[in-house]
Design an enzyme around this catalytic site. Structure first.
Site, mmCIF file in Angstrom:
data_model
loop_
_atom_site.group_PDB
_atom_site.id
_atom_site.type_symbol
_atom_site.label_atom_id
_atom_site.label_comp_id
_atom_site.label_asym_id
_atom_site.label_seq_id
_atom_site.Cartn_x
_atom_site.Cartn_y
_atom_site.Cartn_z
ATOM 1 N NE ARG A 81 -3.563 4.335 7.042
ATOM 2 C CZ ARG A 81 -3.042 3.186 7.497
ATOM 3 N NH1 ARG A 81 -1.982 2.642 6.930
ATOM 4 N NH2 ARG A 81 -3.574 2.585 8.546
ATOM 5 C CG HIS B 53 5.664 -9.676 -4.510
ATOM 6 N ND1 HIS B 53 5.130 -10.466 -3.506
ATOM 7 C CD2 HIS B 53 4.725 -8.739 -4.781
ATOM 8 C CE1 HIS B 53 3.924 -10.008 -3.194
ATOM 9 N NE2 HIS B 53 3.649 -8.963 -3.941
ATOM 10 C CB SER C 265 1.219 2.089 -0.311
ATOM 11 O OG SER C 265 0.838 0.790 -0.003
ATOM 12 C CG HIS D 274 2.485 -4.028 3.103
ATOM 13 N ND1 HIS D 274 1.941 -3.882 4.363
ATOM 14 C CD2 HIS D 274 1.876 -3.130 2.310
ATOM 15 C CE1 HIS D 274 1.031 -2.924 4.324
ATOM 16 N NE2 HIS D 274 0.965 -2.450 3.101
ATOM 17 C CG HIS E 177 -9.905 -18.574 4.573
ATOM 18 N ND1 HIS E 177 -9.513 -17.261 4.632
ATOM 19 C CD2 HIS E 177 -9.220 -19.110 3.538
ATOM 20 C CE1 HIS E 177 -8.635 -17.021 3.665
ATOM 21 N NE2 HIS E 177 -8.445 -18.121 2.981
ATOM 22 C CG HIS F 258 9.555 -8.342 14.843
ATOM 23 N ND1 HIS F 258 8.367 -7.786 15.274
ATOM 24 C CD2 HIS F 258 9.215 -9.246 13.895
ATOM 25 C CE1 HIS F 258 7.360 -8.350 14.622
ATOM 26 N NE2 HIS F 258 7.835 -9.240 13.782
ATOM 27 C CG ASN G 110 0.275 2.503 4.221
ATOM 28 O OD1 ASN G 110 -0.503 2.643 5.159
ATOM 29 N ND2 ASN G 110 0.239 3.261 3.152
#
Lengths: 313, 313
Positions: free
Chosen positions: A124, A110, A106, A120, A184, A154, A122
């Site tokens: 697994r 920044h 992972s 980011h 939110h 992409h 990852n």
């Protein structure tokens, strides 16, 4: 560490461990070369299975205060134990405590410059009871938006997917857009990428069928991301641009603490806090009333994250 | 706004509204006087009950970039509507959707100086179905710890409590220590204060009995906090001290997004995002591996937040 125990057997578990350790090293080497100043420091950790519910360990690689990267964390881990019934039910549909094994890499990067996106990735491999599967993904969180950078990211993902399954790219892109969403705020976290899970879980095809796909996705990280770093590394930035980045990083933290399954799972099950917080930006800002930014690339970013997911490739 | 509708009746609802509006104004005036530079700006908001489930409004007061206060938000709101059955069950034990009314004042102050603590206070009045009650609290989050400041804060709270109920202080202090706890860090958010809820809910004594207590707790905020501001306002700080504050502010954000009931309730039920984020520090930092600080006041703070709750008064 458990990962040494059966390392001579060519099980899928051992193949995954070997792949992920090589991947961790090669990605860290590529990031270090790109930064040309910051160095990764390694820390190994081990959690003995004293509680008889979790054990395992990992290697965390952390680069801080580089020339390009404010912080980059590339973590490998392999843990095993017993999963409670509720969690097994969510993962496999069968409500019964079961042994599990999980290994993965992972990483979160920044950069200092608001012209270079945060990213980011990852990959697994999981075993729960008699089932096994792969999961993972890559996604990009730009601040000042360069359409051509989003497109490059992409396109590399799409061509990697297309070599394995012509339907994979669109399916996993949608999953990514749906996952990295902050209700939110009415915003996606960034411009998406891929998100996939449960590859091989039903045994048809076998989980091992997906190992080459997962390897190529993991290996594609460098080609997806480092060209963007090179393109933007020499571009200077203003205070206004840096401030916009710091406020967008606030959203990154909101997503991780409110919605990210990995973060919440880790924090609520006694995960290793320093590994979890490697994904957090070193600095972030909040403002109750945000002005509409005047900067055209900041406005473009907001239009994209607040609009319908865009087709980039 | 609903709060005008029945304002001539001397119901507990109207008395609470009147009290909280006066409290909001007097606290904001006192903070402004203490800052002697920054000014509060007001924004009124209204949410018509279109969905037939929520309606109401409020007045948000926000001070930004003052001389002392980096950000201070003092919010009044009064909302009403229908609560879903699960939420009613959590609040009253009866599993049945019910009408509700809620009014309160909520404030958070983030000073610039790491010598001055952050503080939070809230007083509220709720009606759910046939039940009504008061709740609230005050708590202090120091960065560089001055024991005498923590003691002053708690002593004012204790003497306010003692005038009403000799058992209140210890009971509500413990509730506060239990509530403001971050299990993943093994730390309390700060040095505590008071936290109370459900005062009068069982009707014996009547909720109205608690109005004087709630008024005095709300009014005590100024006496609890502003003397600490005056004591520390002239003390200069170093980069090391400011950096420690920014990392502790990271914990504040972790608490709010992972555990704070008000924040989570607001974000997950479509609350007013700008009012919710007024409680967030304008700037915060994270670091995966934190060094043990050399600064004696930083070390004291960590000993307190990582140890058993201390008796301050």
């Amino acid at each position: 560490m458990i990962i040494h125990r059966a390392s001579s057997e060519t099980t899928l578990r051992n193949q995954s461990i070997t792949l992920f350790k090589i991947l961790q090293k090669s990605i860290a080497d590529a990031l270090e070369a790109s930064d040309a100043q910051g160095r990764f420091t390694a820390s190994s950790w081990e959690r003995p299975d004293e509680s008889a519910s979790y054990g395992g360990g990992g290697i965390s690689l952390l680069l801080e205060q580089g020339r390009i990267f404010e912080q980059a964390g590339v973590n490998f881990s392999a843990v095993e134990g017993t999963l409670p019934a509720e969690m097994v039910e969510r993962l496999t549909g069968q409500r019964e405590a079961a042994p599990f094994f999980a290994t993965g890499v992972s990483l979160v990067v920044h950069p200092i410059s608001p012209h270079i996106p945060t990213t980011h990735a990852n990959v697994r491999y999981l075993e729960v009871g008699a089932r096994a599967w792969f999961g993972g993904g890559l996604d990009l969180t730009p601040f000042l938006l360069y359409d051509e950078d989003a497109t490059h990211f992409h396109q590399v993902l799409k061509s990697t997917c297309d070599r394995h399954d012509p339907e994979a790219y669109l399916k996993y892109k949608k999953w990514c857009d749906d996952y990295f969403y902050l209700p939110h705020r009415g915003e996606t976290r960034g411009i998406g990428g891929l998100f996939f899970d449960y590859l091989g879980r039903e045994g048809n095809p076998e989980p091992s069928t997906f190992l080459p796909f997962v390897r190529e996705i993991g290996e594609s990280f460098v080609e997806c991301y480092l060209p963007l770093v090179e393109r933007r590394a020499a571009t200077p930035w203003t205070n206004e641009e840096k401030t916009f980045q710091l406020h967008r990083r606030g959203r990154y933290i909101e997503f991780n603490l409110l919605y990210d399954r990995g973060t919440l799972f880790g924090l609520k099950t006694g995960g290793r806090v320093s590994s979890i917080f490697m994904s957090f930006p070193p600095q972030a800002c909040w403002k109750p009333y945000e002005e509409v930014p005047a900067h055209p690339r900041a406005r473009s970013l907001l239009e994209v994250v607040r609009g319908e997911p865009r087709s980039w490739a």
